[in-house]
Every structure is written in C-alpha cells, then in structure tokens.
Scaffold this motif. Sequence first.
Motif, mmCIF file in Angstrom:
data_model
loop_
_atom_site.group_PDB
_atom_site.id
_atom_site.type_symbol
_atom_site.label_atom_id
_atom_site.label_comp_id
_atom_site.label_asym_id
_atom_site.label_seq_id
_atom_site.Cartn_x
_atom_site.Cartn_y
_atom_site.Cartn_z
ATOM 1 N N ALA A 175 -1.462 7.368 14.737
ATOM 2 C CA ALA A 175 -2.714 7.614 14.003
ATOM 3 C C ALA A 175 -3.050 6.432 13.103
ATOM 4 O O ALA A 175 -2.204 5.952 12.334
ATOM 5 C CB ALA A 175 -2.595 8.903 13.172
ATOM 6 N N ASP B 227 7.497 -3.909 15.242
ATOM 7 C CA ASP B 227 6.107 -4.357 15.339
ATOM 8 C C ASP B 227 5.579 -3.929 16.702
ATOM 9 O O ASP B 227 6.108 -4.346 17.745
ATOM 10 C CB ASP B 227 6.040 -5.883 15.182
ATOM 11 C CG ASP B 227 4.602 -6.384 15.098
ATOM 12 O OD1 ASP B 227 3.710 -5.799 15.750
ATOM 13 O OD2 ASP B 227 4.377 -7.368 14.374
ATOM 14 N N ASN C 232 2.919 11.326 7.771
ATOM 15 C CA ASN C 232 2.104 12.551 7.746
ATOM 16 C C ASN C 232 1.943 13.203 9.116
ATOM 17 O O ASN C 232 2.018 14.428 9.242
ATOM 18 C CB ASN C 232 0.727 12.254 7.150
ATOM 19 C CG ASN C 232 0.832 11.857 5.697
ATOM 20 O OD1 ASN C 232 1.727 12.309 4.997
ATOM 21 N ND2 ASN C 232 -0.072 11.009 5.234
ATOM 22 N N HIS D 274 -5.951 -2.243 14.530
ATOM 23 C CA HIS D 274 -5.526 -3.602 14.170
ATOM 24 C C HIS D 274 -5.386 -4.493 15.401
ATOM 25 O O HIS D 274 -5.126 -5.693 15.256
ATOM 26 C CB HIS D 274 -4.198 -3.554 13.411
ATOM 27 C CG HIS D 274 -4.293 -2.818 12.117
ATOM 28 N ND1 HIS D 274 -3.546 -1.701 11.816
ATOM 29 C CD2 HIS D 274 -5.110 -3.006 11.056
ATOM 30 C CE1 HIS D 274 -3.881 -1.259 10.626
ATOM 31 N NE2 HIS D 274 -4.831 -2.023 10.143
ATOM 32 N N PHE D 275 -5.558 -3.935 16.577
ATOM 33 C CA PHE D 275 -5.360 -4.698 17.814
ATOM 34 C C PHE D 275 -6.675 -4.793 18.577
ATOM 35 O O PHE D 275 -7.421 -3.801 18.666
ATOM 36 C CB PHE D 275 -4.323 -4.009 18.716
ATOM 37 C CG PHE D 275 -3.071 -3.565 17.992
ATOM 38 C CD1 PHE D 275 -2.433 -4.423 17.092
ATOM 39 C CD2 PHE D 275 -2.549 -2.304 18.198
ATOM 40 C CE1 PHE D 275 -1.290 -4.018 16.420
ATOM 41 C CE2 PHE D 275 -1.397 -1.893 17.528
ATOM 42 C CZ PHE D 275 -0.772 -2.748 16.635
ATOM 43 N N LEU E 113 -5.444 14.264 12.702
ATOM 44 C CA LEU E 113 -4.019 14.579 12.880
ATOM 45 C C LEU E 113 -3.874 15.949 13.560
ATOM 46 O O LEU E 113 -3.041 16.131 14.457
ATOM 47 C CB LEU E 113 -3.300 14.568 11.524
ATOM 48 C CG LEU E 113 -2.673 13.238 11.091
ATOM 49 C CD1 LEU E 113 -3.612 12.056 11.194
ATOM 50 C CD2 LEU E 113 -2.067 13.337 9.704
ATOM 51 N N TRP F 177 0.819 -1.220 0.000
ATOM 52 C CA TRP F 177 0.000 0.000 0.000
ATOM 53 C C TRP F 177 0.858 1.278 0.000
ATOM 54 O O TRP F 177 0.376 2.371 -0.341
ATOM 55 C CB TRP F 177 -0.904 -0.034 1.248
ATOM 56 C CG TRP F 177 -2.056 0.916 1.259
ATOM 57 C CD1 TRP F 177 -2.523 1.677 0.229
ATOM 58 C CD2 TRP F 177 -2.894 1.207 2.388
ATOM 59 N NE1 TRP F 177 -3.607 2.418 0.647
ATOM 60 C CE2 TRP F 177 -3.854 2.137 1.963
ATOM 61 C CE3 TRP F 177 -2.926 0.764 3.710
ATOM 62 C CZ2 TRP F 177 -4.830 2.648 2.818
ATOM 63 C CZ3 TRP F 177 -3.893 1.267 4.560
ATOM 64 C CH2 TRP F 177 -4.838 2.188 4.123
ATOM 65 N N ASP G 153 7.603 1.749 12.383
ATOM 66 C CA ASP G 153 6.576 1.075 11.597
ATOM 67 C C ASP G 153 7.088 -0.342 11.343
ATOM 68 O O ASP G 153 8.293 -0.584 11.404
ATOM 69 C CB ASP G 153 6.338 1.790 10.249
ATOM 70 C CG ASP G 153 4.958 1.508 9.680
ATOM 71 O OD1 ASP G 153 4.108 2.413 9.701
ATOM 72 O OD2 ASP G 153 4.720 0.370 9.243
ATOM 73 N N THR H 79 4.135 5.022 11.840
ATOM 74 C CA THR H 79 4.207 6.351 11.205
ATOM 75 C C THR H 79 3.711 6.339 9.761
ATOM 76 O O THR H 79 3.335 7.380 9.225
ATOM 77 C CB THR H 79 5.652 6.886 11.284
ATOM 78 O OG1 THR H 79 5.675 8.267 10.974
ATOM 79 C CG2 THR H 79 6.593 6.146 10.323
HETATM 80 C C1 LIG Z 1 -3.422 3.290 7.924
HETATM 81 S S1 LIG Z 1 -1.683 3.427 8.076
HETATM 82 C C2 LIG Z 1 -1.493 4.908 9.091
HETATM 83 C C3 LIG Z 1 -0.160 5.579 8.829
HETATM 84 C C4 LIG Z 1 0.039 6.915 9.525
HETATM 85 N N1 LIG Z 1 0.127 6.785 10.955
HETATM 86 C C5 LIG Z 1 -1.041 7.889 9.133
HETATM 87 O O1 LIG Z 1 -1.786 8.335 10.013
HETATM 88 O O2 LIG Z 1 -1.155 8.200 7.948
HETATM 89 C C6 LIG Z 1 -1.297 2.163 9.267
HETATM 90 C C7 LIG Z 1 0.203 2.046 9.503
HETATM 91 O O3 LIG Z 1 0.402 1.228 10.648
HETATM 92 C C8 LIG Z 1 1.419 0.311 10.381
HETATM 93 N N2 LIG Z 1 1.176 -0.866 11.228
HETATM 94 C C9 LIG Z 1 0.105 -1.690 11.214
HETATM 95 N N3 LIG Z 1 0.243 -2.657 12.120
HETATM 96 C C10 LIG Z 1 1.437 -2.437 12.738
HETATM 97 C C11 LIG Z 1 2.143 -3.103 13.774
HETATM 98 N N4 LIG Z 1 1.660 -4.227 14.341
HETATM 99 N N5 LIG Z 1 3.339 -2.607 14.157
HETATM 100 C C12 LIG Z 1 3.837 -1.491 13.564
HETATM 101 N N6 LIG Z 1 3.230 -0.825 12.569
HETATM 102 C C13 LIG Z 1 2.036 -1.291 12.163
HETATM 103 C C14 LIG Z 1 1.303 0.025 8.895
HETATM 104 O O4 LIG Z 1 2.483 -0.482 8.340
HETATM 105 C C15 LIG Z 1 0.944 1.395 8.351
HETATM 106 O O5 LIG Z 1 2.076 2.147 8.037
#
Ligand SMILES: C[S@@+](CC[C@H](N)C(=O)[O-])C[C@H]1O[C@@H](n2cnc3c(N)ncnc32)[C@H](O)[C@@H]1O
Length: 211
Positions: free
Chosen positions: A120, A101, A63, A125-126, A39, A16, A79, A59
């Motif tokens: 943000a 992670d 943004n 996801h959790f 934000l 993505w 990230d 991150t």
């Molecule tokens: C929808 S994007 C949001 C990115 C940014 N924070 C923003 O607001 O635009 C979700 C981000 O969370 C990261 N992400 C998802 N699950 C994660 C995890 N378990 N550990 C670290 N990063 C994670 C993804 O790789 C992605 O970059």
Amino acid sequence: MTGVQDPFPASDFDDWAETYDQTLREPAAFPFDGYDQVLDAILRRANPQPGQSILDLGTGTGNLALLFAEKGCRLTCTDFSQAMLAKARQKLPGASFFLHDLREKLPSELHQPFDHIVSAYVFHHFDLDQKIRICADLVRNHLAPGGSLLIGDISFPSQAAQETFRQSIPDWEDEFYWLADESLAGLEKAGLTADYLQVSPCAGVYALRVG
Ligand SMILES: C[S@@+](CC[C@H](N)C(=O)[O-])C[C@H]1O[C@@H](n2cnc3c(N)ncnc32)[C@H](O)[C@@H]1O
C-alpha cells in the motif's frame, strides 16, 4: 542506485517514521484521502484465511500487515527504512521483517511462495516500466497457486482524470501516480491478468495474478 541520486531515499522515510501514523489521523486529504478504505479493499479482495502466508512490501509502520495478522495470517514484512520497520515491529510481534529495497530482487530467504503479496502506498515511487517489471517478477516467481498480488496506491482512472483532480490540490507534487488505463494495458502486455478498483478520488487497488 549507485551513481544516481535517489529521488525517494530511505532516509526520507526514516525521518517520517515517528510521525507517519499521526499524519494518517489528520483529516483525510490528498494523498491519503481514502487510506483506510484502500487498506480495507485490499483485505476484502484477499479474503485471507487463518494460517495463510502474506508478504507486505513497503510495510511502513505495519498498518496493512496488522489487518492480515488480525485474521490469523503469517506475516512477512519488508521495507527499505529501518525506522519504519522498527515501528512495524512494535505492532506485529509475531511477524518476520526484512530490510529490502523493492527495486532489487527479493532476498533468498523470501524465495518461498506466498498466498498473497500486498502493498500500500509504495509503488507510486516507481515509473511504469519499473512497476511492471517488479509486478511481473512477484506474480511469476513468488505467488502460490491461486494467489494474488494486491496493490493499493495513489491512482487515477486516466491522465485526464489526474489533471482534473490536480486542479483542486494547491500543493500537488508530481510522483509516478498510477493511471489505470495505461497501467492495465502495460500489465496485460507483460502477460499479467489485472483488474482495478477506484476506491477514492485519488486511490485504488490493483489485483494481479498469473494470466
Ligand atoms: C507512504 S509509506 C506506506 C507505508 C504502508 N505500506 C502504509 O500503507 O501505511 C511508503 C513506505 O514505502 C517504503 N518504501 C518506499 N520506497 C521503497 C523501496 N524502494 N523499497 C522498499 N520500501 C520502500 C517507505 O520506507 C515507507 O515505509
């Protein structure tokens, strides 16, 4: 995550990364209805001062981190997607980046108190137990005195509010969206002081600190 299929693998976000910012420029729609306002609400709540240290978790393309960098803050960004981090690096030449992670403990290089920890559109996801466990660790072990953990994400005031909203979304996908009433109760039970601001019909900001 060994032995269990990860429902949200880093590879999905690697795929993505190239088009992520383009997605955000499309007309506001779920799940990003109110993205800029979320934000901005995080930034305003932090009221960052030049030189403050900010940790931005998940991150993405950077943004949120960029808003703090523009205020003269020192940014550390994590990230679990290398491709997202590569995009963020282009926007934030002065920041530090870590592949991490969020479900794992922070790496030892990040064992320093941060003035604010922000995130943000990641924590949905959790599940709630994971959210609370991660938040408790961050607030207790990684914040400077007076600091705050600020999380903007897809969130509804209650299950009933989510159900009502869901009726208007034809391609709704179930994820662990925050429900403010049960989340605040769970956070409080874990000894955290938290408050919540609904920013758009489907998103809001949680502010947490040591109780
Ligand atoms: C929808 S994007 C949001 C990115 C940014 N924070 C923003 O607001 O635009 C979700 C981000 O969370 C990261 N992400 C998802 N699950 C994660 C995890 N378990 N550990 C670290 N990063 C994670 C993804 O790789 C992605 O970059």
